[in-house]
Design an enzyme around this catalytic site. Structure first.
Site, short mmCIF file in Angstrom:
data_model
loop_
_atom_site.label_atom_id
_atom_site.label_comp_id
_atom_site.label_asym_id
_atom_site.label_seq_id
_atom_site.Cartn_x
_atom_site.Cartn_y
_atom_site.Cartn_z
N HIS A 1 10.75 0.74 -12.43
CA HIS A 1 10.42 -0.28 -13.42
C HIS A 1 9.45 -1.28 -12.83
CE1 HIS A 1 12.84 -3.54 -11.63
NE2 HIS A 1 13.68 -2.59 -11.29
N ASP B 1 0.86 -1.18 0.00
CA ASP B 1 0.00 0.00 0.00
C ASP B 1 0.90 1.23 0.00
OD1 ASP B 1 -2.23 1.72 0.17
OD2 ASP B 1 -3.37 0.19 1.20
#
Ligand SMILES: *[C@@H]1O[C@H](CO)[C@@H](O)[C@H](O)[C@H]1NC(C)=O
Ligand SMILES: *[C@@H]1O[C@H](CO)[C@@H](O)[C@H](O)[C@H]1NC(C)=O
Ligand SMILES: *[C@@H]1O[C@H](CO)[C@@H](O)[C@H](O)[C@H]1NC(C)=O
Length: 349
Positions: free
Chosen positions: A257, A182
């Site tokens: 990435h 989260d």
């Protein structure tokens, strides 16, 4: 909960330097050396045992009472409130708070946060690992002049286990690693003069601003040098309805990435119920020097800016953007959503 070395220090004065977005010095007013020479309330001297089966609670409460007034509350394991000139750290950099969140999570429940600071001024929290919180790991609520650094957060792989949430004034958060699923390091409303630097969001939700609702009041925020991998986004600004403003914000030197989104300003965020108001006013927000890839540019474009229809964004600048895609669209930067929105002063440099 398990503690290795943990000390609470009481004491007096050493201002640091103001940098970038900050409005003044941050951190405790008293130097660590002075406090160490004055008084140390080490939990190990109040009955704490470094073992995963012993309860730190009573020794911590005793050490706390001996050193400085404070309090504990349901919903948080360690709750520091209404104080100033406060420092919390592990003197060996090996201190960890084990929250045993998995015990709660396997029962399908959340438990307490690990750490919350409320109405604390002139403080620092550093050189600590917060592990597996039953709920949020660290909330900085209505504080000022604070520095948070050299922190590792290792949360469970599910939502509701935020890393660091801050809604405060003049706070410097730096050199932090968050692994969870989260929020990584997130700014909430109201906030002003927040500088967030050198953050590694690893298998995280990613950094964000929000969720923003009615009366949003956030300004002068800088994120710099944020590396994000395998996360939901590199940076999300999220609202759905609401009012007020988010202004004078810069996000620079982001690398990432294998993230679903890179830049995602979403004023109709579907995971949030619509709140009253025509929308939050977004102005003077810069995204500069972004590098890396998203997982699939056709599904989720690396740059998504979705402003409220009734409250045009102004001064949104995206410069030196080198985001690309690992799969999907070959020219993902073109996929900027302008649905139901008008842009005032929008630039894509
Ligand atoms: C907090 O630090 C600032 C800056 O060093 C100082 O001006 C202020 O007096 C300090 N506040 C308290 C309550 O010690
Ligand atoms: C990143 O997260 C993965 C998955 O939880 C974990 O295996 C790895 O150790 C973490 N890497 C770092 C450098 O913390
Ligand atoms: C825009 O925000 C930046 C901080 O990112 C600030 O330095 C600048 O003064 C702001 N510009 C205006 C016109 O307020």
């Amino acid at each position: 909960m398990r503690f290795t070395t943990f000390s609470i220090l009481a004491g007096l004065l050493l201002p640091g330097l103001a940098i970038a977005q900050l409005s003044g010095t941050v951190g405790p007013s008293t130097s660590t050396a002075h406090k160490t020479a004055t008084k140390i309330c080490n939990v190990l001297n109040y009955g704490a045992i470094a073992s995963k089966t012993s309860d730190l609670g009573p020794p911590l409460a005793s050490a706390w009472a001996a050193c400085k007034s404070g309090g504990q509350a349901a919903g948080t394991m360690i709750f520091i409130e209404h104080t100033t000139d406060f420092e919390m750290y592990s003197s060996t950099s090996k201190g960890a708070v084990q929250g045993y969140g998995y015990v709660f999570h396997k029962a399908g429940a959340y438990g307490p946060r690990i750490l919350r600071l409320y109405d604390v001024t002139n403080f620092s929290v550093h050189d600590l690992a917060l592990v597996d919180s039953p709920a949020f790991h660290f909330s900085i609520d209505t504080c000022s002049n604070g520095e948070v650094y050299n922190m590792i957060i290792r949360g469970g792989n599910e939502g509701g286990l935020d890393g660091i949430d801050v809604w405060s004034t003049n706070i410097h958060i730096h050199d932090v690693e968050v692994t969870n699923k989260d929020e990584c390091v997130t700014v909430k409303s109201p906030s002003k003069n927040i500088l967030i630097e050198n953050v590694f969001c690893n298998w995280s939700g990613g950094c964000a601003i929000g969720s923003l609702a009615a009366g949003t009041d956030i300004s002068d925020i800088e994120y710099n040098h944020v590396y994000t991998q395998n996360s939901n986004q590199m940076l999300m600004i999220k609202s759905n309805g609401g009012s007020g403003t988010l202004k004078n914000v810069i996000f620079q030197n982001f690398m990432g990435h294998s993230n679903a989104h890179a830049i995602d300003l979403d004023s109709a965020w579907s995971s949030m119920s619509t709140v009253a108001g025509n929308g939050v006013g977004y102005s003077n927000i810069t995204f500069d020097s972004w590098h890396g890839t998203v997982t699939n540019g056709a599904n989720k474009p690396p740059v998504q800016v979705f402003c409220p229809a009734a409250v045009p964004c102004t001064g949104i600048t995206i410069s030196n953007n080198f985001m690309w895609t690992e799969a999907g669209s070959k020219n993902p930067i073109k996929t900027i959503y302008r649905k139901a929105s008008r842009f005032g002063g929008f630039e894509n440099v």
